[in-house]
Design a protein around this motif. Structure first.
Motif, mmCIF file in Angstrom:
data_model
loop_
_atom_site.group_PDB
_atom_site.id
_atom_site.type_symbol
_atom_site.label_atom_id
_atom_site.label_comp_id
_atom_site.label_asym_id
_atom_site.label_seq_id
_atom_site.Cartn_x
_atom_site.Cartn_y
_atom_site.Cartn_z
ATOM 1 N N ARG A 71 40.138 55.497 38.879
ATOM 2 C CA ARG A 71 39.350 55.565 40.115
ATOM 3 C C ARG A 71 38.649 56.907 40.254
ATOM 4 O O ARG A 71 37.535 56.970 40.784
ATOM 5 C CB ARG A 71 40.242 55.254 41.311
ATOM 6 C CG ARG A 71 40.640 53.786 41.347
ATOM 7 C CD ARG A 71 41.619 53.456 42.447
ATOM 8 N NE ARG A 71 41.946 52.036 42.414
ATOM 9 C CZ ARG A 71 43.156 51.546 42.613
ATOM 10 N NH1 ARG A 71 44.184 52.348 42.916
ATOM 11 N NH2 ARG A 71 43.365 50.240 42.540
ATOM 12 N N GLU A 72 39.294 57.974 39.802
ATOM 13 C CA GLU A 72 38.647 59.293 39.809
ATOM 14 C C GLU A 72 37.420 59.309 38.904
ATOM 15 O O GLU A 72 36.509 60.107 39.102
ATOM 16 C CB GLU A 72 39.639 60.380 39.368
ATOM 17 C CG GLU A 72 40.691 60.701 40.396
ATOM 18 C CD GLU A 72 41.780 61.632 39.869
ATOM 19 O OE1 GLU A 72 41.770 61.975 38.657
ATOM 20 O OE2 GLU A 72 42.662 62.005 40.663
ATOM 21 N N GLN A 73 37.405 58.440 37.899
ATOM 22 C CA GLN A 73 36.259 58.324 36.985
ATOM 23 C C GLN A 73 35.210 57.339 37.519
ATOM 24 O O GLN A 73 34.236 57.036 36.840
ATOM 25 C CB GLN A 73 36.721 57.850 35.600
ATOM 26 C CG GLN A 73 37.876 58.613 35.003
ATOM 27 C CD GLN A 73 37.596 60.080 34.805
ATOM 28 O OE1 GLN A 73 36.573 60.453 34.245
ATOM 29 N NE2 GLN A 73 38.481 60.923 35.285
ATOM 30 N N GLY A 74 35.460 56.801 38.716
ATOM 31 C CA GLY A 74 34.540 55.839 39.316
ATOM 32 C C GLY A 74 34.718 54.422 38.787
ATOM 33 O O GLY A 74 33.796 53.609 38.884
ATOM 34 N N LEU A 75 35.892 54.118 38.249
ATOM 35 C CA LEU A 75 36.152 52.811 37.655
ATOM 36 C C LEU A 75 37.301 52.121 38.380
ATOM 37 O O LEU A 75 38.229 52.780 38.841
ATOM 38 C CB LEU A 75 36.501 52.970 36.173
ATOM 39 C CG LEU A 75 35.428 53.657 35.326
ATOM 40 C CD1 LEU A 75 35.989 54.037 33.975
ATOM 41 C CD2 LEU A 75 34.210 52.770 35.189
ATOM 42 N N GLU A 76 37.249 50.808 38.445
ATOM 43 C CA GLU A 76 38.298 50.037 39.104
ATOM 44 C C GLU A 76 39.008 49.162 38.071
ATOM 45 O O GLU A 76 38.414 48.222 37.534
ATOM 46 C CB GLU A 76 37.723 49.170 40.209
ATOM 47 C CG GLU A 76 38.758 48.427 41.018
ATOM 48 C CD GLU A 76 39.746 49.347 41.744
ATOM 49 O OE1 GLU A 76 40.936 48.998 41.803
ATOM 50 O OE2 GLU A 76 39.320 50.419 42.230
ATOM 51 N N PRO A 77 40.282 49.463 37.763
ATOM 52 C CA PRO A 77 41.032 48.613 36.831
ATOM 53 C C PRO A 77 41.221 47.212 37.418
ATOM 54 O O PRO A 77 41.513 47.063 38.602
ATOM 55 C CB PRO A 77 42.384 49.323 36.704
ATOM 56 C CG PRO A 77 42.163 50.702 37.213
ATOM 57 C CD PRO A 77 41.057 50.604 38.225
ATOM 58 N N VAL A 78 41.046 46.203 36.572
ATOM 59 C CA VAL A 78 41.180 44.811 36.991
ATOM 60 C C VAL A 78 42.426 44.229 36.328
ATOM 61 O O VAL A 78 42.596 44.330 35.105
ATOM 62 C CB VAL A 78 39.923 43.999 36.596
ATOM 63 C CG1 VAL A 78 40.089 42.531 36.970
ATOM 64 C CG2 VAL A 78 38.677 44.595 37.229
ATOM 65 N N ALA A 79 43.290 43.625 37.145
ATOM 66 C CA ALA A 79 44.527 43.046 36.627
ATOM 67 C C ALA A 79 44.238 41.763 35.849
ATOM 68 O O ALA A 79 43.445 40.925 36.290
ATOM 69 C CB ALA A 79 45.492 42.762 37.779
ATOM 70 N N HIS A 80 44.886 41.631 34.699
ATOM 71 C CA HIS A 80 44.779 40.441 33.846
ATOM 72 C C HIS A 80 46.178 40.061 33.382
ATOM 73 O O HIS A 80 47.104 40.858 33.414
ATOM 74 C CB HIS A 80 43.933 40.725 32.602
ATOM 75 C CG HIS A 80 42.476 40.901 32.869
ATOM 76 N ND1 HIS A 80 41.577 39.892 32.716
ATOM 77 C CD2 HIS A 80 41.775 41.982 33.270
ATOM 78 C CE1 HIS A 80 40.366 40.350 33.005
ATOM 79 N NE2 HIS A 80 40.468 41.614 33.346
ATOM 80 N N ARG A 81 46.297 38.844 32.882
ATOM 81 C CA ARG A 81 47.545 38.376 32.282
ATOM 82 C C ARG A 81 47.179 37.437 31.135
ATOM 83 O O ARG A 81 46.405 36.503 31.314
ATOM 84 C CB ARG A 81 48.403 37.657 33.309
ATOM 85 C CG ARG A 81 49.779 37.300 32.794
ATOM 86 C CD ARG A 81 50.699 36.906 33.962
ATOM 87 N NE ARG A 81 52.015 36.596 33.517
ATOM 88 C CZ ARG A 81 52.963 37.482 33.246
ATOM 89 N NH1 ARG A 81 52.726 38.759 33.403
ATOM 90 N NH2 ARG A 81 54.153 37.102 32.829
ATOM 91 N N GLN A 82 47.738 37.721 29.965
ATOM 92 C CA GLN A 82 47.484 36.891 28.789
ATOM 93 C C GLN A 82 48.740 36.889 27.936
ATOM 94 O O GLN A 82 49.367 37.932 27.750
ATOM 95 C CB GLN A 82 46.295 37.462 28.003
ATOM 96 C CG GLN A 82 45.873 36.622 26.848
ATOM 97 C CD GLN A 82 44.602 37.178 26.207
ATOM 98 O OE1 GLN A 82 43.930 38.030 26.732
ATOM 99 N NE2 GLN A 82 44.293 36.662 25.045
#
Length: 183
Positions: free
Chosen positions: A127-138
């Motif tokens: 988030r500090e880099q301006g990015l939002e991690p998206v949760a996934h499951r595989q």
């Protein structure tokens, strides 16, 4: 021989075959250059043996470029690093670059204890880099994915800025689906 005796003998034979196969694969892993065994969940077939090598943080852009040129449906590079405060292999941080739906991305795989423990730290860093991690499951594994314009640069920043590791420190590398090192 009765039907139940025949079934009992078939079960014992099958069990013996499985034990022999496990022993052979175990022996091969111990006595070879391979350090990891992997197989696709839900699919029949032989396991794949993967070996660990090393890569420098400065080589991450070339690693991603090699992965981009690959054509396999499964393409990833898992990078492992230790930290001075927790030098045990059990405390390694695992980072991953992969292709998913034709796009390169960074995956924070929530499988190792250290990655699970540092999940909030990773989210804050992204988030500090301006990015939002998206949760996934595989394959029954949860992970956070970041897709950005420069995946290689983001990956290097996780190593050097989030974990404060020197750029010239070698990282463990396990990869699949592309050729490396490039000649």
């Amino acid at each position: 021989m009765t039907g139940s005796q025949w079934k009992g003998r078939a079960v014992l034979t099958t069990a013996a075959i499985v034990i022999v196969l496990v022993a052979v694969v175990g022996f091969a892993l111990v006595n070879s250059k391979f350090g990891y065994i992997t197989w696709d969940r839900g699919k029949l077939g032989p396991p794949r043996l993967l070996k660990q090598s090393a890569v420098g943080t400065d080589q991450i852009p070339e690693l991603l470029a090699a992965m981009s040129r690959g054509s396999a449906s499964i393409r990833y590079a898992a990078l492992m690093l230790g930290t001075p405060d927790r030098p045990s292999d059990d405390d390694s941080v695992a980072l991953q670059m992969s292709f998913e739906n034709g796009k390169a991305g960074f995956d924070w795989v929530l499988l190792s204890p250290r990655n699970i423990e540092d999940e909030a730290k990773f989210k804050e860093f992204a988030r500090e880099q301006g990015l939002e991690p998206v949760a996934h499951r595989q394959n029954d594994v949860s992970y956070l994915r970041v897709e950005c314009a420069n995946v290689a640069q983001f990956t290097a920043r996780v190593v050097t800025e989030m974990y404060h590791r020197p750029a010239d420190e070698p990282l463990g590398l396990v990869y699949e689906g592309f050729s490396w090192p490039q000649i």
